[in-house]
Design an enzyme around this catalytic site. Structure first.
Site, PDB file in Angstrom:
ATOM      1  N   PRO A  10       0.689  -1.130   0.026  1.00 19.37           N
ATOM      2  CA  PRO A  10      -0.140  -0.200   0.011  1.00 19.37           C
ATOM      3  C   PRO A  10       1.010   1.116   0.051  1.00 19.37           C
ATOM      4  O   PRO A  10       1.804   1.339   0.691  1.00 19.37           O
ATOM      5  CB  PRO A  10      -0.699  -0.188   1.120  1.00 19.37           C
ATOM      6  CG  PRO A  10      -0.100  -1.201   1.957  1.00 19.37           C
ATOM      7  CD  PRO A  10       0.618  -2.136   1.154  1.00 19.37           C
ATOM      8  N   ASN A  11       0.406   2.128  -0.720  1.00 18.99           N
ATOM      9  CA  ASN A  11       0.891   3.566  -0.980  1.00 18.99           C
ATOM     10  C   ASN A  11       2.272   3.490  -1.644  1.00 18.99           C
ATOM     11  O   ASN A  11       2.682   4.876  -1.873  1.00 18.99           O
ATOM     12  CB  ASN A  11       1.088   4.331   0.495  1.00 18.99           C
ATOM     13  CG  ASN A  11      -0.390   4.473   1.127  1.00 18.99           C
ATOM     14  OD1 ASN A  11      -1.272   4.904   0.708  1.00 18.99           O
ATOM     15  ND2 ASN A  11      -0.601   3.820   2.297  1.00 18.99           N
ATOM     16  N   ARG A  18       5.402  12.375  -3.153  1.00 15.47           N
ATOM     17  CA  ARG A  18       5.156  12.872  -1.733  1.00 15.47           C
ATOM     18  C   ARG A  18       6.130  12.528  -0.890  1.00 15.47           C
ATOM     19  O   ARG A  18       6.880  11.376  -0.994  1.00 15.47           O
ATOM     20  CB  ARG A  18       3.874  12.514  -1.368  1.00 15.47           C
ATOM     21  CG  ARG A  18       2.727  13.149  -1.953  1.00 15.47           C
ATOM     22  CD  ARG A  18       1.166  12.794  -1.500  1.00 15.47           C
ATOM     23  NE  ARG A  18      -0.041  13.316  -1.875  1.00 15.47           N
ATOM     24  CZ  ARG A  18      -0.510  12.983  -3.125  1.00 15.47           C
ATOM     25  NH1 ARG A  18       0.049  11.845  -3.868  1.00 15.47           N
ATOM     26  NH2 ARG A  18      -1.643  13.503  -3.511  1.00 15.47           N
ATOM     27  N   TYR A  23      11.298   8.910   1.324  1.00 18.79           N
ATOM     28  CA  TYR A  23      11.176   7.545   0.370  1.00 18.79           C
ATOM     29  C   TYR A  23      11.672   8.088  -0.832  1.00 18.79           C
ATOM     30  O   TYR A  23      11.869   7.372  -1.945  1.00 18.79           O
ATOM     31  CB  TYR A  23       9.510   7.265  -0.001  1.00 18.79           C
ATOM     32  CG  TYR A  23       9.053   6.949   1.475  1.00 18.79           C
ATOM     33  CD1 TYR A  23       9.274   5.765   2.038  1.00 18.79           C
ATOM     34  CD2 TYR A  23       7.790   7.732   1.818  1.00 18.79           C
ATOM     35  CE1 TYR A  23       8.947   5.396   3.201  1.00 18.79           C
ATOM     36  CE2 TYR A  23       7.122   7.217   3.157  1.00 18.79           C
ATOM     37  CZ  TYR A  23       7.661   6.208   3.712  1.00 18.79           C
ATOM     38  OH  TYR A  23       6.920   5.593   4.781  1.00 18.79           O
ATOM     39  N   ASN A  74       8.085  -5.659  -0.683  1.00 15.43           N
ATOM     40  CA  ASN A  74       8.020  -4.325   0.268  1.00 15.43           C
ATOM     41  C   ASN A  74       6.347  -4.250   0.535  1.00 15.43           C
ATOM     42  O   ASN A  74       5.569  -3.747  -0.263  1.00 15.43           O
ATOM     43  CB  ASN A  74       8.478  -3.166  -0.342  1.00 15.43           C
ATOM     44  CG  ASN A  74       8.429  -2.002   0.701  1.00 15.43           C
ATOM     45  OD1 ASN A  74       7.762  -1.877   1.576  1.00 15.43           O
ATOM     46  ND2 ASN A  74       8.947  -0.873   0.206  1.00 15.43           N
ATOM     47  N   ALA A  77       3.138  -0.755   5.111  1.00 18.97           N
ATOM     48  CA  ALA A  77       2.549  -0.616   6.303  1.00 18.97           C
ATOM     49  C   ALA A  77       2.078  -2.283   6.710  1.00 18.97           C
ATOM     50  O   ALA A  77       1.898  -2.487   8.038  1.00 18.97           O
ATOM     51  CB  ALA A  77       1.404   0.110   6.414  1.00 18.97           C
ATOM     52  N   GLU A  98      12.438  -9.529   2.762  1.00 19.09           N
ATOM     53  CA  GLU A  98      11.425  -8.400   3.058  1.00 19.09           C
ATOM     54  C   GLU A  98      12.496  -6.995   2.685  1.00 19.09           C
ATOM     55  O   GLU A  98      13.561  -7.008   3.016  1.00 19.09           O
ATOM     56  CB  GLU A  98      11.335  -8.302   4.590  1.00 19.09           C
ATOM     57  CG  GLU A  98      10.518  -7.041   5.209  1.00 19.09           C
ATOM     58  CD  GLU A  98      10.237  -7.275   6.674  1.00 19.09           C
ATOM     59  OE1 GLU A  98      10.047  -8.405   7.285  1.00 19.09           O
ATOM     60  OE2 GLU A  98      10.589  -6.144   7.329  1.00 19.09           O
ATOM     61  N   HIS A 100      12.770  -2.753   2.369  1.00 20.26           N
ATOM     62  CA  HIS A 100      12.180  -1.356   2.731  1.00 20.26           C
ATOM     63  C   HIS A 100      13.063  -0.191   2.147  1.00 20.26           C
ATOM     64  O   HIS A 100      14.264  -0.407   2.444  1.00 20.26           O
ATOM     65  CB  HIS A 100      12.082  -1.099   4.149  1.00 20.26           C
ATOM     66  CG  HIS A 100      11.125  -2.132   5.081  1.00 20.26           C
ATOM     67  ND1 HIS A 100       9.642  -2.058   4.675  1.00 20.26           N
ATOM     68  CD2 HIS A 100      11.153  -3.172   5.728  1.00 20.26           C
ATOM     69  CE1 HIS A 100       9.074  -3.006   5.309  1.00 20.26           C
ATOM     70  NE2 HIS A 100      10.045  -4.007   5.695  1.00 20.26           N
ATOM     71  N   ARG A 107      12.714   4.413  12.745  1.00 16.69           N
ATOM     72  CA  ARG A 107      11.617   5.363  12.912  1.00 16.69           C
ATOM     73  C   ARG A 107      10.730   4.968  14.146  1.00 16.69           C
ATOM     74  O   ARG A 107      11.132   4.528  15.137  1.00 16.69           O
ATOM     75  CB  ARG A 107      10.758   5.007  11.408  1.00 16.69           C
ATOM     76  CG  ARG A 107      11.713   5.536  10.249  1.00 16.69           C
ATOM     77  CD  ARG A 107      11.153   5.317   8.879  1.00 16.69           C
ATOM     78  NE  ARG A 107       9.832   6.003   8.982  1.00 16.69           N
ATOM     79  CZ  ARG A 107       9.135   6.009   7.849  1.00 16.69           C
ATOM     80  NH1 ARG A 107       9.505   5.158   6.959  1.00 16.69           N
ATOM     81  NH2 ARG A 107       7.893   6.602   7.831  1.00 16.69           N
TER      82      ARG A 107
HETATM   83  O1  CA2 Z   1      10.191   2.087   4.056  1.00 19.70           O
HETATM   84  C1  CA2 Z   1       9.356   1.371   3.512  1.00 19.70           C
HETATM   85  O2  CA2 Z   1       9.752   0.981   2.511  1.00 19.70           O
HETATM   86  C2  CA2 Z   1       8.036   1.108   4.112  1.00 19.70           C
HETATM   87  O3  CA2 Z   1       7.794  -0.097   3.720  1.00 19.70           O
HETATM   88  C3  CA2 Z   1       7.295   2.221   3.456  1.00 19.70           C
HETATM   89  C4  CA2 Z   1       5.831   2.046   4.091  1.00 19.70           C
HETATM   90  C5  CA2 Z   1       5.916   2.071   5.637  1.00 19.70           C
HETATM   91  O4  CA2 Z   1       4.562   2.199   6.103  1.00 19.70           O
HETATM   92  C6  CA2 Z   1       6.908   1.101   6.133  1.00 19.70           C
HETATM   93  O5  CA2 Z   1       6.917   1.334   7.512  1.00 19.70           O
HETATM   94  C7  CA2 Z   1       8.146   1.349   5.819  1.00 19.70           C
HETATM   95  C8  CA2 Z   1       5.083   3.232   3.853  1.00 19.70           C
HETATM   96  C9  CA2 Z   1       4.886   3.634   2.203  1.00 19.70           C
HETATM   97  C10 CA2 Z   1       4.549   4.747   1.738  1.00 19.70           C
HETATM   98  O6  CA2 Z   1       4.836   5.252   0.560  1.00 19.70           O
HETATM   99  C11 CA2 Z   1       4.562   6.540   0.182  1.00 19.70           C
HETATM  100  C12 CA2 Z   1       5.404   6.848  -0.762  1.00 19.70           C
HETATM  101  C13 CA2 Z   1       5.229   8.207  -1.088  1.00 19.70           C
HETATM  102  C14 CA2 Z   1       4.452   9.019  -0.383  1.00 19.70           C
HETATM  103  C15 CA2 Z   1       3.825   8.790   0.604  1.00 19.70           C
HETATM  104  C16 CA2 Z   1       3.964   7.436   0.986  1.00 19.70           C
END
Ligand code: CA2
Length: 146
Positions: A10-11, A18, A23, A74, A77, A98, A100, A107
């Site tokens: 997700p996301n 963003r 990221y 990846n 969340a 896994e 990230h 964090r």
């Molecule tokens: O660091 C990572 O790759 C995460 O898997 C990213 C997840 C986060 O919930 C994990 O704890 C760590 C969140 C992805 C959100 O991606 C976005 C990308 C651009 C803008 C907003 C969110």
């Protein structure tokens, strides 16, 4: 030729648009294109799937059992919440890494727990877009080692 599922949760479709502080500025499409080139140079091929829906990620893992040699995931969340994804990885038995972008351990405390790590062969976190290449490299070495 090894075949690897690259699965994003997700996301992650928002990458490059963003929160560049966490990221980076690279889009998911750019990450996948670069990873595909790296795979080709390593005599491997990737298939990429991204979904914001937990069940679709479970389905993709099940499907991979029919064709893939391993998984780079990846789960976003869902890493920190999903027993369903953990059970799917354990059920198919494919070597899984896994992955990230961010260093989840630097964090919030809720990102320190992973439901997936105990059923994965390894974890890569904190190298931005490069995390995917490191994860794929480690996975291919693992698969080659039998
Ligand atoms: O660091 C990572 O790759 C995460 O898997 C990213 C997840 C986060 O919930 C994990 O704890 C760590 C969140 C992805 C959100 O991606 C976005 C990308 C651009 C803008 C907003 C969110």
């Amino acid at each position: 030729m090894r075949r690897i599922l690259v699965l994003n949760g997700p996301n992650l479709n928002l990458l490059g648009t963003r929160e560049p502080g966490f990221y980076g500025l690279t889009s998911l499409e750019e990450i996948v294109d670069e990873l595909a080139r790296f795979a080709k140079a390593s005599d491997a091929e990737i298939t990429h799937r991204q979904s914001n829906h937990e069940g679709e990620l479970v389905d993709a893992i099940h499907d991979a059992a029919g064709w893939a040699d391993g998984i780079v995931i990846n789960a976003g969340a869902y890493t920190h919440t999903s027993i369903a994804l953990r059970d799917a990885i354990a059920a198919v038995g494919l070597p899984t890494v896994e992955t990230h972008l961010s260093n989840v351990h630097a964090r919030e405390a809720f990102r320190h727990r992973s439901y997936l790590a105990p059923v994965c062969i390894g974890v890569v976190a904190g190298f931005g877009a490069d995390s995917y290449r490191v994860a794929l490299s480690g996975l291919l070495a693992h698969v080659a080692g039998g």
